[in-house]
Design an enzyme around this catalytic site. Structure first.
Site, PDB file in Angstrom:
ATOM      1  CG  HIS A 101      -0.372   0.060   2.537  1.00 46.98           C
ATOM      2  ND1 HIS A 101       0.002   1.230   3.162  1.00 46.98           N
ATOM      3  CD2 HIS A 101      -0.070  -0.944   3.426  1.00 46.98           C
ATOM      4  CE1 HIS A 101       0.498   0.963   4.361  1.00 46.98           C
ATOM      5  NE2 HIS A 101       0.472  -0.345   4.548  1.00 46.98           N
ATOM      6  CG  HIS A 116       1.271   2.655  12.531  1.00 51.09           C
ATOM      7  ND1 HIS A 116       0.009   2.146  12.772  1.00 51.09           N
ATOM      8  CD2 HIS A 116       1.579   2.234  11.274  1.00 51.09           C
ATOM      9  CE1 HIS A 116      -0.409   1.460  11.730  1.00 51.09           C
ATOM     10  NE2 HIS A 116       0.536   1.501  10.797  1.00 51.09           N
ATOM     11  CD  GLU A 131      -3.032  -1.380   5.916  1.00 56.25           C
ATOM     12  OE1 GLU A 131      -3.190  -2.287   6.748  1.00 56.25           O
ATOM     13  OE2 GLU A 131      -2.381  -0.341   6.158  1.00 56.25           O
ATOM     14  CD  GLU A 132      -0.971   2.410   7.614  1.00 56.33           C
ATOM     15  OE1 GLU A 132      -1.635   1.975   8.580  1.00 56.33           O
ATOM     16  OE2 GLU A 132       0.211   2.096   7.425  1.00 56.33           O
ATOM     17  CG  ASP A 134       3.158   0.386   7.585  1.00 53.53           C
ATOM     18  OD1 ASP A 134       2.645  -0.342   6.722  1.00 53.53           O
ATOM     19  OD2 ASP A 134       2.523   0.830   8.558  1.00 53.53           O
ATOM     20  CG  ASP A 183      -2.829   4.067   2.724  1.00 51.73           C
ATOM     21  OD1 ASP A 183      -2.525   2.957   2.228  1.00 51.73           O
ATOM     22  OD2 ASP A 183      -3.471   4.171   3.794  1.00 51.73           O
TER      23      ASP A 183
END
Length: 454
Positions: free
Chosen positions: A90, A423, A156-157, A123, A92
């Site tokens: 992903h 994150h 996705e996030e 990520d 995003d």
């Protein structure tokens, strides 16, 4: 001219990979228009689409998904009769949070301490670059031996399910013999790992209202019901004294029987302050891979700076509940909603809104694809055997794909080892891990193609 071995080929491609990752990280592709403009996601999607076209992918398309985001799809045909492998990543990313806490700009890939820092570096923009590296290495060594589909998700996030709903409406699009989800990571740098389980999640917003408007705390405080105090009490009901998650009716005593996570290593990875205890009971692996975990991820309330002496009329919070394999996310959502509605103190009016939801996942590690991956990782990481672990995070698409393609083998790998701090502020990727995991993926695709010939 004799082709170089896969590891040497990938090593020669790393300078280009760093330059491309820097370009991709520069897009502020947070799939939330309240945080960054949608044009940033659109630009990132177009970059991914152009990269696929440059590698010879056909049918490259930007898919408008039901949540308003775009996923990027491409197809690279392989030899006649070859199996099809779907590669997922992903583009995003999570918001950068407190940009002042970053040691370098979050959307500028920066070299420091042997790592590359930037939001999405691990990520999962790095995961997309990993796929490109693996395919380029194979093309330089006789060609890609399988048909390849790539899907790069755009939300996705956010957990809003755009790609899942699109895939359900177009079930033929992502059909494959094997699916490689490039969005997890090794248990530790240098230890090759596949992820066997994922916790699902549900996301709720809860609002409490107690008054028609804020009141002077000197004149009314002590009798007027304070919505913020009510919210604090309600949120406290979601945990036992030791920090264990306690949602009424939700089981929380499962055990993890695989690779264990020593407490001292977890404290170091999580950067727990000296003297502060871990929360919950059971082993660390039990707590983060096999049991539900609630987290209050946001509260709307007056900031300290500029606060007035007022009794608050309303308060709002956003709550994330991670749901382990063996439990149903929809049922967990119902239980959490009922808990919030029944536990609000003083008759406060309660409104609960569901924001996102995804089911947990458990992989079938007895499948032939795992044998091919184990052989590949053994070669990419000399002296190391492939390990399997759980992952506390969620990838809702996994269950959608498993439901659509029950015969497909699903493997979860990636670059998000503990030092990556995904994150969080100062997210980074290890270039050595990017290199070795790209080698492992290339070798896997070759091994898998050979296994299908046998």
């Amino acid at each position: 001219m004799t082709a170089r071995p896969i590891p040497e080929t990938v090593a020669s491609l790393m300078p280009r990979a760093r330059a491309e990752l820097a370009e991709l990280v520069a897009f502020q592709s947070v799939a939330d228009p309240a945080v960054f403009p949608p044009s940033e996601c659109e630009a990132a999607a177009n970059w991914v689409a152009d990269a696929l076209r440059a590698e010879g992918f056909a049918d490259v398309a930007l898919l408008d998904t039901p949540d308003g985001s775009q996923s990027v799809y491409g197809f690279l045909p392989g030899p006649a009769g070859a199996p099809t492998v779907l590669l997922y990543a992903h583009y995003d990313v999570q918001p950068p949070l407190d940009e002042s806490a970053w040691l370098s700009p979050p959307f500028e890939l920066t070299d420091r301490d042997g790592r590359w820092f930037g939001r999405g570096a691990a990520d999962c923009k790095g995961g997309f670059i990993m796929h490109l590296l693996a395919l380029r290495a194979l093309k330089a060594n006789g060609g890609v031996p399988v048909s390849v589909k790539v899907i790069a998700e755009g939300s996705e996030e956010q957990g809003t399910g755009g790609l899942e709903r699109y895939a359900q409406a177009h079930p033929e699009l992502l059909a494959a013999d094997t699916i490689v989800i490039g969005d997890t990571g090794n248990f530790r740098v240098g230890l090759p790992t596949v992820t066997a389980t994922l916790r699902g999640m549900t996301m709720l917003r809860v609002q409490l209202d107690t008054l028609e408007g804020n009141l002077h705390s000197g004149q009314f405080g002590g009798a007027a019901p304070d919505a913020l105090a009510a919210m604090i009490q309600l949120l406290a009901s979601l945990r036992a004294e030791d920090g264990t998650t306690t949602v009424d009716g939700l089981s929380g005593d499962a055990d993890w029987d695989g690779l264990q996570y020593p407490e001292a290593e977890f404290r170091q990875d999580a950067k727990v302050l000296d003297g502060v205890e871990l929360i919950g009971s059971g082993t660390v692996a039990d707590r983060i891979w096999a049991r539900p975990a609630v987290t209050v991820i946001g509260i709307d309330c007056p900031p300290v700076v500029g606060a007035t002496p007022s009794v608050q009329a309303s308060a709002r919070a956003q709550i994330s509940l991670r749901v382990p394999p063996g439990q149903d996310a929809a049922e967990a959502t119902k239980l959490l909603t009922a808990h919030l509605e029944s536990r609000a103190p003083w008759g406060a009016r309660v409104r609960v809104e569901q924001v996102g939801q995804g089911q947990p996942f458990r992989a079938d590690m007895t499948s032939p694809a795992y044998t091919a991956m184990a052989d590949a990782m053994r070669e990419a990481y000399p002296g190391q055997e492939m390990q399997s672990s759980g992952m506390g995070g969620s990838i809702p698409l996994c269950n959608t794909l498993a439901g659509l393609y029950p015969e497909a083998e699903i493997l979860l790998i990636g670059l998000s080892e503990p030092e990556a701090q995904i994150h969080a502020v100062n997210e980074s990727v290890s270039p050595e891990e990017l290199e070795r995991m790209s080698v492992a993926e290339a070798l896997f695709l070759r091994n898998y193609a050979e296994s299908k010939k046998a």
